[in-house]
Design a protein around this motif. Structure first.
Motif, PDB file in Angstrom:
ATOM      1  N   THR A  17       0.803   4.044  -2.834  1.00  0.00           N
ATOM      2  CA  THR A  17       0.549   5.446  -2.493  1.00  0.00           C
ATOM      3  C   THR A  17       1.660   6.337  -3.058  1.00  0.00           C
ATOM      4  OG1 THR A  17      -0.461   4.698  -0.443  1.00  0.00           O
ATOM      5  CG2 THR A  17       0.069   7.028  -0.570  1.00  0.00           C
ATOM      6  N   PHE A  18       2.900   5.865  -2.944  1.00  0.00           N
ATOM      7  CA  PHE A  18       4.060   6.629  -3.442  1.00  0.00           C
ATOM      8  C   PHE A  18       3.946   6.842  -4.954  1.00  0.00           C
ATOM      9  CE2 PHE A  18       8.519   6.628  -5.014  1.00  0.00           C
ATOM     10  CZ  PHE A  18       8.950   7.791  -4.397  1.00  0.00           C
ATOM     11  N   LEU A  72       0.836  -1.210   0.000  1.00  0.00           N
ATOM     12  CA  LEU A  72       0.000   0.000   0.000  1.00  0.00           C
ATOM     13  C   LEU A  72       0.872   1.263   0.000  1.00  0.00           C
ATOM     14  CD1 LEU A  72      -2.896  -0.911   2.470  1.00  0.00           C
ATOM     15  CD2 LEU A  72      -3.092  -0.469   0.023  1.00  0.00           C
ATOM     16  N   MET A  73       1.992   1.223   0.731  1.00  0.00           N
ATOM     17  CA  MET A  73       2.882   2.391   0.761  1.00  0.00           C
ATOM     18  C   MET A  73       3.494   2.628  -0.621  1.00  0.00           C
ATOM     19  SD  MET A  73       4.796   2.522   4.477  1.00  0.00           S
ATOM     20  CE  MET A  73       5.579   0.941   4.391  1.00  0.00           C
ATOM     21  N   ILE A  74       3.899   1.543  -1.283  1.00  0.00           N
ATOM     22  CA  ILE A  74       4.476   1.683  -2.637  1.00  0.00           C
ATOM     23  C   ILE A  74       3.412   2.229  -3.591  1.00  0.00           C
ATOM     24  CG2 ILE A  74       5.445   0.400  -4.600  1.00  0.00           C
ATOM     25  CD1 ILE A  74       6.743  -1.492  -2.503  1.00  0.00           C
ATOM     26  N   PHE A 104      -2.121  17.139  -9.402  1.00  0.00           N
ATOM     27  CA  PHE A 104      -2.442  17.870  -8.172  1.00  0.00           C
ATOM     28  C   PHE A 104      -3.458  18.961  -8.489  1.00  0.00           C
ATOM     29  CE2 PHE A 104      -1.513  20.812  -4.649  1.00  0.00           C
ATOM     30  CZ  PHE A 104      -1.541  19.921  -3.597  1.00  0.00           C
ATOM     31  N   PRO A 105      -4.538  19.074  -7.709  1.00  0.00           N
ATOM     32  CA  PRO A 105      -5.567  20.077  -8.020  1.00  0.00           C
ATOM     33  C   PRO A 105      -4.991  21.495  -8.071  1.00  0.00           C
ATOM     34  CG  PRO A 105      -6.187  18.745  -6.106  1.00  0.00           C
ATOM     35  CD  PRO A 105      -4.821  18.320  -6.491  1.00  0.00           C
ATOM     36  N   ALA A 131       1.101   9.179  -5.789  1.00  0.00           N
ATOM     37  CA  ALA A 131       1.439  10.579  -5.474  1.00  0.00           C
ATOM     38  C   ALA A 131       2.294  11.209  -6.570  1.00  0.00           C
ATOM     39  CB  ALA A 131       2.175  10.652  -4.137  1.00  0.00           C
ATOM     40  N   LEU A 132       3.094  10.377  -7.239  1.00  0.00           N
ATOM     41  CA  LEU A 132       3.929  10.909  -8.325  1.00  0.00           C
ATOM     42  C   LEU A 132       3.137  11.112  -9.601  1.00  0.00           C
ATOM     43  CD1 LEU A 132       7.188   8.775  -7.914  1.00  0.00           C
ATOM     44  CD2 LEU A 132       6.829  11.139  -7.222  1.00  0.00           C
TER      45      LEU A 132
END
Lengths: 207, 60
Positions: free
Chosen positions: B41-42, B37-39, B50-51, B45-46
């Motif tokens: 999410t990472f 899940l962390m991978i 982004f709004p 995120a990349l």
């Protein structure tokens, strides 16, 4: 011509602080355009989770172990404390990965990076003493397993994981204080030095 | 409350933990899922926009 007032430590300290961290730098109105990415939100997510950890920790301290083991509200607050710690570490690890690949120690930001590293280590110790302070079979298992590892380092002489009182004091006083102070220092250093810019692309221009 | 019973049946939390073994590596399924899940999410995120990013670029 300097006066006596100029030599007072309060005057010198105020001038030094104001020079390094003027109000517009401490609470800036804008951020550089490269900060518009989701990868930059995990530092503040970590701090938000820390605020919930501290808040629920205060509530648990007010009522004590019987409350968090036996009442439904106590169970709920205890769960909030646990899950906010899970989110805290989750966000901190993603923040760490992001900053590692950005090379966030560049541009004179070594102290920022190192305070982050030490905060991470202090947080692990805080979480460990928390698991050791649950006062249930889980904490009994964890501490009896951990004591051999810690004794093998020699640290067991002054850090006895089987001493519940000592573990609880480390967990609710010493280590949270260290984690909060280090986090504050880390954030102040980010404000002083600014968010690290991205690596330059092949054409030599920052992305 | 039926959905809580359904969730509890789906994820049994009162039994023995499950572990994965690869050579010298031993890891619980729960910890392995958290790392995945962390991978995820990472990477998200990349990649996710982004709004307000395009608006900021236009105003520059």
């Amino acid at each position: 011509m300097s006066t006596d007032i100029d030599h007072q430590w309060t005057t010198r300290l105020r001038r030094k602080v104001a020079g390094k961290l003027p109000p517009e730098k401490l609470l800036p109105d804008t951020q550089p355009s490269y900060v518009s990415s989701w990868i930059y939100v995990f530092g503040v997510t970590t701090m938000s989770a820390l605020a919930v950890v501290i808040g629920t920790g205060f509530l648990l301290s007010l009522r004590g172990p019987q409350w968090w083991h036996e009442s439904s509200v106590g169970h709920f607050v205890n769960s909030l404390h646990l899950w906010s710690v899970e989110i805290f570490f989750f966000a901190m690890v993603v923040h760490l990965w992001g900053k590692f690949f950005m090379g966030a120690w560049r541009g004179g930001r070594t102290a920022t990076w190192m305070t982050g590293v030490v905060t991470f280590l202090a947080s692990i110790a805080t979480a460990f003493t928390g698991y050791a302070s649950q006062s249930n079979f889980d904490s009994q298992w964890i501490t009896t397993q951990a004591k051999d590892g810690i004794n093998s380092t020699g640290a067991g002489a002054f850090f006895n994981v089987l001493n519940l009182g000592q573990m609880l004091m480390w967990h609710i006083v010493l280590l949270p204080l260290a984690a909060v102070i280090l986090t504050a220092l880390h954030v102040l250093l980010v404000r002083i030095k600014g968010v690290v810019p991205p690596y330059a692309d092949k054409a030599g221009e920052a992305l | 409350m039926a959905w809580i019973s359904f969730l509890a049946a789906l994820i049994p939390l009162d039994g023995l933990g499950h572990y994965l073994h690869w050579g010298v590596i031993d890891i619980s399924v729960a910890n392995f899922i958290v790392i995945l899940l962390m991978i995820a999410t990472f990477v998200a995120a990349l990649l996710l926009p982004f709004p307000g990013r395009s608006r900021r670029k236009e105003s520059k």
